[in-house]
Design an enzyme around this catalytic site. Structure first.
Site, PDB file in Angstrom:
ATOM      1  N   ARG A 139      44.599  33.703  30.006  1.00  0.00           N
ATOM      2  CA  ARG A 139      44.424  35.151  30.126  1.00  0.00           C
ATOM      3  C   ARG A 139      43.197  35.649  29.360  1.00  0.00           C
ATOM      4  O   ARG A 139      42.663  36.721  29.635  1.00  0.00           O
ATOM      5  CB  ARG A 139      45.646  35.848  29.529  1.00  0.00           C
ATOM      6  CG  ARG A 139      46.801  35.951  30.442  1.00  0.00           C
ATOM      7  CD  ARG A 139      46.555  37.089  31.387  1.00  0.00           C
ATOM      8  NE  ARG A 139      47.773  37.545  32.001  1.00  0.00           N
ATOM      9  CZ  ARG A 139      47.938  38.784  32.453  1.00  0.00           C
ATOM     10  NH1 ARG A 139      46.998  39.672  32.325  1.00  0.00           N
ATOM     11  NH2 ARG A 139      49.034  39.132  33.044  1.00  0.00           N
ATOM     12  N   LYS A 172      42.265  34.553  33.752  1.00  0.00           N
ATOM     13  CA  LYS A 172      42.954  34.221  35.003  1.00  0.00           C
ATOM     14  C   LYS A 172      43.322  35.477  35.788  1.00  0.00           C
ATOM     15  O   LYS A 172      43.194  35.513  37.001  1.00  0.00           O
ATOM     16  CB  LYS A 172      44.209  33.421  34.677  1.00  0.00           C
ATOM     17  CG  LYS A 172      45.005  32.967  35.886  1.00  0.00           C
ATOM     18  CD  LYS A 172      44.295  31.840  36.586  1.00  0.00           C
ATOM     19  CE  LYS A 172      45.065  31.336  37.795  1.00  0.00           C
ATOM     20  NZ  LYS A 172      44.184  30.535  38.665  1.00  0.00           N
ATOM     21  N   HIS A 183      16.008  33.559  56.518  1.00  0.00           N
ATOM     22  CA  HIS A 183      15.636  34.945  56.232  1.00  0.00           C
ATOM     23  C   HIS A 183      15.416  35.168  54.735  1.00  0.00           C
ATOM     24  O   HIS A 183      15.479  36.310  54.277  1.00  0.00           O
ATOM     25  CB  HIS A 183      16.708  35.885  56.776  1.00  0.00           C
ATOM     26  CG  HIS A 183      16.878  35.742  58.257  1.00  0.00           C
ATOM     27  ND1 HIS A 183      16.143  36.465  59.161  1.00  0.00           N
ATOM     28  CD2 HIS A 183      17.657  34.897  58.982  1.00  0.00           C
ATOM     29  CE1 HIS A 183      16.484  36.104  60.387  1.00  0.00           C
ATOM     30  NE2 HIS A 183      17.402  35.147  60.304  1.00  0.00           N
ATOM     31  N   TRP A 203      41.022  38.989  25.633  1.00  0.00           N
ATOM     32  CA  TRP A 203      39.772  38.958  26.407  1.00  0.00           C
ATOM     33  C   TRP A 203      39.073  40.258  26.029  1.00  0.00           C
ATOM     34  O   TRP A 203      39.537  41.354  26.356  1.00  0.00           O
ATOM     35  CB  TRP A 203      40.074  38.902  27.903  1.00  0.00           C
ATOM     36  CG  TRP A 203      38.862  38.701  28.746  1.00  0.00           C
ATOM     37  CD1 TRP A 203      38.259  37.520  29.074  1.00  0.00           C
ATOM     38  CD2 TRP A 203      38.088  39.719  29.388  1.00  0.00           C
ATOM     39  NE1 TRP A 203      37.170  37.742  29.878  1.00  0.00           N
ATOM     40  CE2 TRP A 203      37.037  39.082  30.085  1.00  0.00           C
ATOM     41  CE3 TRP A 203      38.175  41.116  29.446  1.00  0.00           C
ATOM     42  CZ2 TRP A 203      36.092  39.783  30.832  1.00  0.00           C
ATOM     43  CZ3 TRP A 203      37.233  41.812  30.189  1.00  0.00           C
ATOM     44  CH2 TRP A 203      36.204  41.142  30.861  1.00  0.00           C
ATOM     45  N   LYS A 237      33.325  28.182  42.719  1.00  0.00           N
ATOM     46  CA  LYS A 237      33.925  27.135  41.880  1.00  0.00           C
ATOM     47  C   LYS A 237      32.870  26.529  40.955  1.00  0.00           C
ATOM     48  O   LYS A 237      33.102  26.351  39.772  1.00  0.00           O
ATOM     49  CB  LYS A 237      34.547  26.007  42.719  1.00  0.00           C
ATOM     50  CG  LYS A 237      35.839  26.297  43.414  1.00  0.00           C
ATOM     51  CD  LYS A 237      37.062  26.403  42.532  1.00  0.00           C
ATOM     52  CE  LYS A 237      37.308  27.788  42.047  1.00  0.00           C
ATOM     53  NZ  LYS A 237      37.880  28.783  42.900  1.00  0.00           N
ATOM     54  N   GLU A 274      33.257  30.018  48.467  1.00  0.00           N
ATOM     55  CA  GLU A 274      34.241  29.512  47.507  1.00  0.00           C
ATOM     56  C   GLU A 274      33.673  28.306  46.748  1.00  0.00           C
ATOM     57  O   GLU A 274      33.870  28.179  45.533  1.00  0.00           O
ATOM     58  CB  GLU A 274      35.528  29.150  48.263  1.00  0.00           C
ATOM     59  CG  GLU A 274      36.611  28.511  47.426  1.00  0.00           C
ATOM     60  CD  GLU A 274      37.155  29.393  46.315  1.00  0.00           C
ATOM     61  OE1 GLU A 274      36.866  30.598  46.287  1.00  0.00           O
ATOM     62  OE2 GLU A 274      37.862  28.861  45.441  1.00  0.00           O
ATOM     63  N   GLU A 320      31.747  29.009  38.166  1.00  0.00           N
ATOM     64  CA  GLU A 320      32.689  29.369  37.109  1.00  0.00           C
ATOM     65  C   GLU A 320      33.040  28.202  36.205  1.00  0.00           C
ATOM     66  O   GLU A 320      33.249  28.399  35.014  1.00  0.00           O
ATOM     67  CB  GLU A 320      33.938  30.055  37.658  1.00  0.00           C
ATOM     68  CG  GLU A 320      34.826  29.192  38.484  1.00  0.00           C
ATOM     69  CD  GLU A 320      36.047  29.950  39.005  1.00  0.00           C
ATOM     70  OE1 GLU A 320      36.539  30.840  38.323  1.00  0.00           O
ATOM     71  OE2 GLU A 320      36.514  29.618  40.112  1.00  0.00           O
ATOM     72  N   ASN A 378      47.218  45.411  26.443  1.00  0.00           N
ATOM     73  CA  ASN A 378      46.379  44.915  27.526  1.00  0.00           C
ATOM     74  C   ASN A 378      45.954  46.137  28.324  1.00  0.00           C
ATOM     75  O   ASN A 378      46.795  46.916  28.757  1.00  0.00           O
ATOM     76  CB  ASN A 378      47.225  43.962  28.390  1.00  0.00           C
ATOM     77  CG  ASN A 378      46.416  43.276  29.443  1.00  0.00           C
ATOM     78  OD1 ASN A 378      45.195  43.394  29.461  1.00  0.00           O
ATOM     79  ND2 ASN A 378      47.090  42.575  30.329  1.00  0.00           N
ATOM     80  N   GLY A 379      44.648  46.335  28.503  1.00  0.00           N
ATOM     81  CA  GLY A 379      44.173  47.524  29.212  1.00  0.00           C
ATOM     82  C   GLY A 379      43.056  48.179  28.424  1.00  0.00           C
ATOM     83  O   GLY A 379      42.569  47.614  27.442  1.00  0.00           O
ATOM     84  N   CYS A 412      44.397  40.444  28.824  1.00  0.00           N
ATOM     85  CA  CYS A 412      44.872  39.716  27.653  1.00  0.00           C
ATOM     86  C   CYS A 412      46.276  39.169  27.906  1.00  0.00           C
ATOM     87  O   CYS A 412      46.970  39.619  28.805  1.00  0.00           O
ATOM     88  CB  CYS A 412      44.902  40.635  26.445  1.00  0.00           C
ATOM     89  SG  CYS A 412      43.348  41.520  26.238  1.00  0.00           S
TER      90      CYS A 412
HETATM   91  O1  M6R Z   1      45.196  36.919  41.056  1.00  0.00           O
HETATM   92  P1  M6R Z   1      44.161  37.170  42.099  1.00  0.00           P
HETATM   93  O2  M6R Z   1      44.198  36.210  43.208  1.00  0.00           O
HETATM   94  O3  M6R Z   1      44.159  38.579  42.606  1.00  0.00           O
HETATM   95  O4  M6R Z   1      42.779  36.955  41.359  1.00  0.00           O
HETATM   96  C1  M6R Z   1      41.575  37.282  41.995  1.00  0.00           C
HETATM   97  C2  M6R Z   1      40.407  36.578  41.351  1.00  0.00           C
HETATM   98  O5  M6R Z   1      40.260  36.979  40.028  1.00  0.00           O
HETATM   99  C3  M6R Z   1      40.570  35.057  41.393  1.00  0.00           C
HETATM  100  O6  M6R Z   1      40.757  34.616  42.704  1.00  0.00           O
HETATM  101  C4  M6R Z   1      39.333  34.363  40.799  1.00  0.00           C
HETATM  102  O7  M6R Z   1      38.213  34.616  41.572  1.00  0.00           O
HETATM  103  C5  M6R Z   1      39.609  32.871  40.742  1.00  0.00           C
HETATM  104  N1  M6R Z   1      40.501  32.549  39.676  1.00  0.00           N
HETATM  105  C6  M6R Z   1      38.358  32.093  40.613  1.00  0.00           C
HETATM  106  O8  M6R Z   1      38.626  30.730  40.701  1.00  0.00           O
END
Ligand code: M6R
Length: 611
Positions: free
Chosen positions: A27, A606, A507, A74, A488, A484, A491, A100-101, A2
């Site tokens: 967040r 994020k 396979h 969140w 992308k 990656e 998400e 947060n937590g 959050c």
């Molecule tokens: O802050 P971080 O790089 O540790 O975050 C890790 C992942 O949550 C982050 O890379 C996430 O997969 C990306 N925002 C996705 O685009």
């Protein structure tokens, strides 16, 4: 996960809090709320859904008060409803809390607090009521907070405001549930979960470590440990500014951040890649050459996009520094009892520097005596304080939830780190280091050339956006980029996508291929080209639609693809910095066509601070 913001000073707090929450919405965006202290009363305004709903409800009638706290949620415990939105009050309306937590023992505590009137389904709500109980027993607010923290399990960032001590905010960091940053103004002070939220107001900040509480008043701040002992802490001036976090002329942060990539790579290597005599100067890598010589292998960790950067880093450490290297998700590494010790160099990657899985994995590695380096985009973040040394990527704040520019900057940093380790170990002579550095120096321009493909990529996106499944195939150093690319697309556009090593295709995944399945095949001239060509033929034989990412002038592969995107030629090691980009743009344009919320995709946050 959050977002947390707090203000105490002389200005009206509500607009400041709402603007802060706007910058924190990445967040979490399940609900939002603020609490203001005015004339000895606490006023709470909150609502389900995005911040814009709360803003609209408050328009023209902001609650008054020169001290306040705000939260964007969140959801973990309890649905995203207004009742479950933070801030949460105690029974008497004396104490208000944002958090947060996860309070892991909240059920037992709720039972214990059965005489109190709890109004939500959240774990957080036990906090103001526990504090209330201790206040009723005669404690002051700080003591009541310390006793509350001693009762709760899990990791937390907590901010408390009370009419018993008007004008003072109490902020605590307990474990790795995300950061707490204190911002220093003139006659006013701020707290936040994220540096970014404070930048328009101040660049003078201090970060809380685990076990610390900040008692923040307009006139200044004092710090104490959980056992009440005073702590000396000085603010630092961070190099980010508010301008770098603004969207400017771009429609979305994601597009802005994609377009910033040449600059980010340039900034990350500037002053560190030394041309004459060739070498690498990493100012914050405080590990001696003796230690770098004594390690026998490298273990790289990270999550999501950062893990994909770490996968590329593994190859760099093997090929450049000639040291056996492994890579794992931080979350898997933690629970597999990995064999690490003083002879394993642990290298973590984290944009935020606050991802709980990575922080916990780093703690485990630290307990086993492993020397640690970390790559991070956030000055002062927890990972940089836990590791023995760090390399900061210089991207400025990354606001879009989907990471883009920090991927390429992290890969750049890992490349430099591998050169540094390779030279320390004698695996790399100055001549080879010079070649590697010269190659890297050409990349910002080449990335600029790739970005010029944007209109072409947009057209491809318009042809493909209705498909519900995509496959991303690649080999070797491009395999992490295939993962990656799939991440992308998933998400930001909610399309099912998988990134596979192309050798695996036969396979199993080949069964999925038909005329409805677009396949993004990364087939650049990096030693994997011939095998990728065969894979593309196999896809074509089954009517799959191929989007090829190929090297400039490779008409042979291009002619086998429905769509071909040509990358400028570079060395095999550096192609990932180019190939990532068309996939970012493809995801962006497909998401737009599908009407998705590009910068704030559903269910995501994020910074992931819960396990
Ligand atoms: O802050 P971080 O790089 O540790 O975050 C890790 C992942 O949550 C982050 O890379 C996430 O997969 C990306 N925002 C996705 O685009």
């Amino acid at each position: 996960m959050c977002g947390i913001i707090g203000y105490t000073g002389e200005r009206d707090a509500a607009p400041l809090l709402l603007d802060g929450l706007q910058r924190l919405e990445y967040r979490g965006y399940d609900s939002a709320g603020i609490a203001l202290l005015d004339g000895g009363e606490i006023h709470v305004a909150k609502g389900a859904g995005k911040l814009s709903t709360l803003r609209a409800a408050l328009e023209g009638a902001y609650p008054a008060g020169a001290a306040g706290i705000g939260h964007t949620r969140w959801a973990t415990h309890g649905k995203p409803t207004t009742d479950n939105a933070h801030p949460h009050l105690d029974c008497a309306g004396d104490v208000v809390v944002i958090h947060n937590g996860i309070v892991e023992n909240y059920l037992a505590l709720r039972n214990e607090l059965s005489a109190h009137h709890l109004r939500s389904e959240t774990d957080t709500e036990v906090l103001p009521h526990l504090i209330e109980r201790y206040l009723d027993e005669g404690d002051d607010l700080l003591t009541a907070l310390r006793r509350t923290i001693a009762r709760i399990d899990g990791a937390h960032a907590i901010v408390v405001m009370s009419r018993r001590e008007p004008g003072t905010l109490f902020a605590a960091r307990c474990g790795n549930a995300g950061g707490v940053v204190v911002g220093y103004g003139e006659g006013e002070m701020f707290v936040s979960s994220d540096l970014t939220a404070l930048l328009p107001e101040t660049q003078r900040v201090a970060f809380l470590s685990d076990g610390e509480i900040a008692c923040v008043a307009a006139s200044g701040v004092r710090y104490v440990s959980f056992d009440g002992a005073p702590i000396e802490k000085q603010p630092q001036v961070v190099p980010f500014d508010a301008v770098s976090a603004a969207k400017g002329a771009f429609k979305h942060f994601m597009l802005k951040e994609i377009m910033e990539q040449p600059q980010c790579i340039m900034d990350t290597l500037r002053g560190r890649a030394i041309f004459d005599p060739p070498g690498v100067d990493l100012e914050d890598v405080a590990i001696s050459d003796d230690v770098l010589r004594s390690v026998e292998r490298v273990m790289l960790i990270g999550m999501g996009t950062s893990m994909h950067a770490a996968m590329v880093g593994r190859t760099y450490f093997e090929r450049i520094a000639c040291i056996p290297s492994e890579v794992d998700n931080s979350s898997e590494f933690r629970y597999r009892d990995a064999l690490v010790d003083g002879r394993t160099l642990v290298v973590s990657v984290a944009q935020s520097g606050e991802t709980v899985d990575t922080l916990e994995a780093m703690s485990d590695a630290g307990r086993h005596g492993a020397p640690q380096l970390t790559v991070c985009n956030t000055p002062g973040a927890q990972t940089t304080r836990v590791a023995d040394g760090f390399v900061l990527t210089r991207c400025g704040p990354e606001v879009a939830v989907a990471s883009t520019k920090t991927l390429v900057a992290s890969i750049t940093a890992l490349y430099l780190l591998a050169i540094r380790v390779g030279m320390a170990r004698g695996a790399l002579d100055a001549e080879r280091a010079g070649e590697l550095i010269n190659d890297l120096a050409t990349i910002p321009n080449l990335v600029g050339d790739v970005l010029k493909l944007d209109p072409e990529i947009e057209k491809i996106a318009h042809r493909l956006f209705r498909h519900d499944d995509f496959l991303f195939l690649a080999r070797g150093l491009q395999y992490p980029m295939a993962m990656e690319g799939a991440l992308k697309l998933k998400e930001v556009s909610y399309i099912h996508a998988e990134g596979y090593p192309a050798g695996e295709m036969k396979h199993g995944p080949i069964a999925l291929i038909d005329r409805n399945m677009p396949i993004v095949a990364i087939a650049v001239d990096d030693g994997t080209r011939e095998k990728m060509l065969s894979n593309i033929e196999q896809v074509r034989a089954r009517d799959g639609i191929v989007v090829g990412i190929v090297s400039k002038g490779d008409t042979e592969i291009a002619s086998k693809c429905e769509y071909a995107l040509e990358m400028p030629r570079t060395t095999p090691l550096l192609y990932p910095l180019l190939t990532a980009i068309p996939m970012q743009l493809l995801s962006y344009h497909i998401a737009l066509r599908r009407g998705c919320d590009v910068d704030q995709p559903r269910n995501l946050a994020k910074t992931v601070t819960v396990e």
